[in-house]
Motif scaffolding. Structure first.
Motif, mmCIF file in Angstrom:
data_model
loop_
_atom_site.group_PDB
_atom_site.id
_atom_site.type_symbol
_atom_site.label_atom_id
_atom_site.label_comp_id
_atom_site.label_asym_id
_atom_site.label_seq_id
_atom_site.Cartn_x
_atom_site.Cartn_y
_atom_site.Cartn_z
ATOM 1 N N GLU A 1 64.841 46.728 75.238
ATOM 2 C CA GLU A 1 65.739 46.503 74.096
ATOM 3 C C GLU A 1 66.911 45.594 74.449
ATOM 4 N N ILE A 2 67.036 45.225 75.700
ATOM 5 C CA ILE A 2 68.118 44.315 76.088
ATOM 6 C C ILE A 2 68.008 43.000 75.310
ATOM 7 N N SER A 3 66.816 42.691 74.843
ATOM 8 C CA SER A 3 66.612 41.464 74.070
ATOM 9 C C SER A 3 67.318 41.506 72.717
ATOM 10 N N LEU A 4 67.760 42.681 72.294
ATOM 11 C CA LEU A 4 68.492 42.774 71.028
ATOM 12 C C LEU A 4 69.877 42.130 71.137
ATOM 13 N N LEU A 5 70.341 41.886 72.345
ATOM 14 C CA LEU A 5 71.613 41.185 72.559
ATOM 15 C C LEU A 5 71.323 39.686 72.529
ATOM 16 N N SER A 6 70.959 39.187 71.375
ATOM 17 C CA SER A 6 70.407 37.835 71.245
ATOM 18 C C SER A 6 71.366 36.722 71.658
ATOM 19 N N ASN A 7 72.667 36.983 71.698
ATOM 20 C CA ASN A 7 73.629 35.965 72.128
ATOM 21 C C ASN A 7 74.069 36.155 73.575
ATOM 22 N N LEU A 8 73.399 37.031 74.306
ATOM 23 C CA LEU A 8 73.769 37.303 75.690
ATOM 24 C C LEU A 8 73.655 36.033 76.527
ATOM 25 N N GLU A 9 74.716 35.704 77.229
ATOM 26 C CA GLU A 9 74.738 34.503 78.062
ATOM 27 C C GLU A 9 74.709 34.822 79.549
ATOM 28 N N LEU A 10 75.263 35.944 79.932
ATOM 29 C CA LEU A 10 75.375 36.305 81.341
ATOM 30 C C LEU A 10 74.908 37.738 81.520
ATOM 31 N N LEU A 11 73.947 37.933 82.425
ATOM 32 C CA LEU A 11 73.452 39.268 82.710
ATOM 33 C C LEU A 11 73.422 39.460 84.217
ATOM 34 N N GLY A 12 74.306 40.305 84.705
ATOM 35 C CA GLY A 12 74.358 40.627 86.122
ATOM 36 C C GLY A 12 74.218 42.123 86.308
ATOM 37 N N MET A 13 73.129 42.548 86.893
ATOM 38 C CA MET A 13 72.881 43.970 87.152
ATOM 39 C C MET A 13 72.450 44.124 88.605
ATOM 40 N N GLU A 14 73.266 43.573 89.491
ATOM 41 C CA GLU A 14 72.912 43.570 90.896
ATOM 42 C C GLU A 14 73.432 44.801 91.635
ATOM 43 N N ARG A 15 72.832 45.013 92.789
ATOM 44 C CA ARG A 15 73.233 46.074 93.710
ATOM 45 C C ARG A 15 73.181 47.462 93.069
ATOM 46 N N GLY A 16 72.088 47.718 92.385
ATOM 47 C CA GLY A 16 71.913 49.021 91.751
ATOM 48 C C GLY A 16 70.661 49.698 92.248
ATOM 49 N N GLN A 17 70.105 50.508 91.407
ATOM 50 C CA GLN A 17 68.881 51.219 91.733
ATOM 51 C C GLN A 17 67.846 51.002 90.635
ATOM 52 N N LEU A 18 67.822 49.788 90.115
ATOM 53 C CA LEU A 18 66.836 49.454 89.093
ATOM 54 C C LEU A 18 65.475 49.303 89.744
ATOM 55 N N ARG A 19 64.449 49.826 89.096
ATOM 56 C CA ARG A 19 63.098 49.732 89.624
ATOM 57 C C ARG A 19 62.154 49.342 88.501
ATOM 58 N N GLY A 20 60.926 49.091 88.889
ATOM 59 C CA GLY A 20 59.932 48.689 87.900
ATOM 60 C C GLY A 20 59.980 47.194 87.663
ATOM 61 N N PRO A 21 59.219 46.728 86.689
ATOM 62 C CA PRO A 21 59.138 45.285 86.431
ATOM 63 C C PRO A 21 60.362 44.755 85.684
ATOM 64 N N ILE A 22 60.562 43.461 85.822
ATOM 65 C CA ILE A 22 61.564 42.764 85.016
ATOM 66 C C ILE A 22 61.006 42.705 83.593
ATOM 67 N N PRO A 23 61.752 43.153 82.592
ATOM 68 C CA PRO A 23 61.211 43.153 81.224
ATOM 69 C C PRO A 23 60.882 41.741 80.732
ATOM 70 N N THR A 24 59.717 41.610 80.133
ATOM 71 C CA THR A 24 59.329 40.312 79.562
ATOM 72 C C THR A 24 60.262 39.915 78.432
ATOM 73 N N THR A 25 60.914 40.894 77.814
ATOM 74 C CA THR A 25 61.799 40.609 76.678
ATOM 75 C C THR A 25 63.045 39.828 77.088
ATOM 76 N N LEU A 26 63.333 39.716 78.392
ATOM 77 C CA LEU A 26 64.450 38.861 78.811
ATOM 78 C C LEU A 26 64.214 37.416 78.368
ATOM 79 N N GLY A 27 62.954 37.058 78.220
ATOM 80 C CA GLY A 27 62.615 35.713 77.753
ATOM 81 C C GLY A 27 63.018 35.450 76.315
ATOM 82 N N LEU A 28 63.477 36.482 75.624
ATOM 83 C CA LEU A 28 63.908 36.340 74.231
ATOM 84 C C LEU A 28 65.423 36.152 74.114
ATOM 85 N N LEU A 29 66.072 35.829 75.217
ATOM 86 C CA LEU A 29 67.519 35.631 75.224
ATOM 87 C C LEU A 29 67.815 34.141 75.403
ATOM 88 N N PRO A 30 67.765 33.363 74.321
ATOM 89 C CA PRO A 30 67.822 31.905 74.431
ATOM 90 C C PRO A 30 69.147 31.357 74.965
#
Length: 192
Positions: free
Chosen positions: A21-50
């Motif tokens: 659902e991160i793709s719902l932030l359609s005007n998102l310009e900067l996404l930094g989620m480093e140094r955490g405990q995120l696992r699994g695949p990178i969501p394909t929906t990131l490609g919907l953030l033009p």
């Protein structure tokens, strides 16, 4: 007047997978989620953030391949995916021609380094060490480290950074040792 959207969580305590659902932030310009405990695949929906120009997901436990949908992010200038458990090859990243910063080191990538990365005229850093990438660093990428010549003399005034019109200052690969994985005579640093 467009509202700028950015999300940065460095040294975060985020646990789990990235929500599609991160793709719902359609005007998102900067996404930094480093140094955490995120696992699994990178969501394909990131490609919907033009509008996304900065994507930093390093130092997590992300797995799988770089989603091809990420290659739709034509405004992307920084892609920082190092220190995860990503697999597959890095073919396709050469479509992100506006990248100035590309860090892919310390993953499980295989294959070779795409020649097209040599077309990134603004590339300042490219790191691919600590993977299973093999072959020769393409001469087109090495050319990004060589100063432009004027009458056989380097011309440091041809750009603001003083390196003769070339921006690639950091180029790191597994090019050290008797039998290096990557042959590179232009790398700024060679690792084992």
């Amino acid at each position: 007047n467009k509202n700028r959207q950015q999300t940065t969580k460095e040294l975060n305590n985020l646990i789990g997978t990235m929500p599609p659902e991160i793709s719902l932030l359609s005007n998102l310009e900067l996404l930094g989620m480093e140094r955490g405990q995120l696992r699994g695949p990178i969501p394909t929906t990131l490609g919907l953030l033009p509008e996304l120009y900065f994507l930093d997901l390093d130092f997590n436990a992300l797995t799988g391949k770089i989603p091809p949908e990420i290659l739709n992010l034509t405004k992307l200038e920084q892609l920082d995916l190092n220190d995860n458990r990503l697999t597959g090859n890095i073919e396709g990243v050469e479509k992100l021609v506006d990248l100035s910063f590309l860090q892919l080191h310390n993953n499980l990538f295989t294959g070779t380094i795409p020649t097209g990365i040599g077309e990134f005229s603004s590339l300042g850093a490219f790191t691919v060490h600590e993977n299973d990438i093999r072959g020769t660093m393409p001469s087109e990428i090495c050319d990004l480290r060589k100063p432009e010549l004027s009458n056989g003399i380097a011309n440091p005034s041809s750009n603001a950074n003083g390196n003769g019109g070339k921006n690639l200052l950091t180029l790191i690969a597994d090019c050290d040792g008797d039998d290096p994985q990557v042959e590179c005579d232009c790398c700024s640093d060679c690792r084992l």
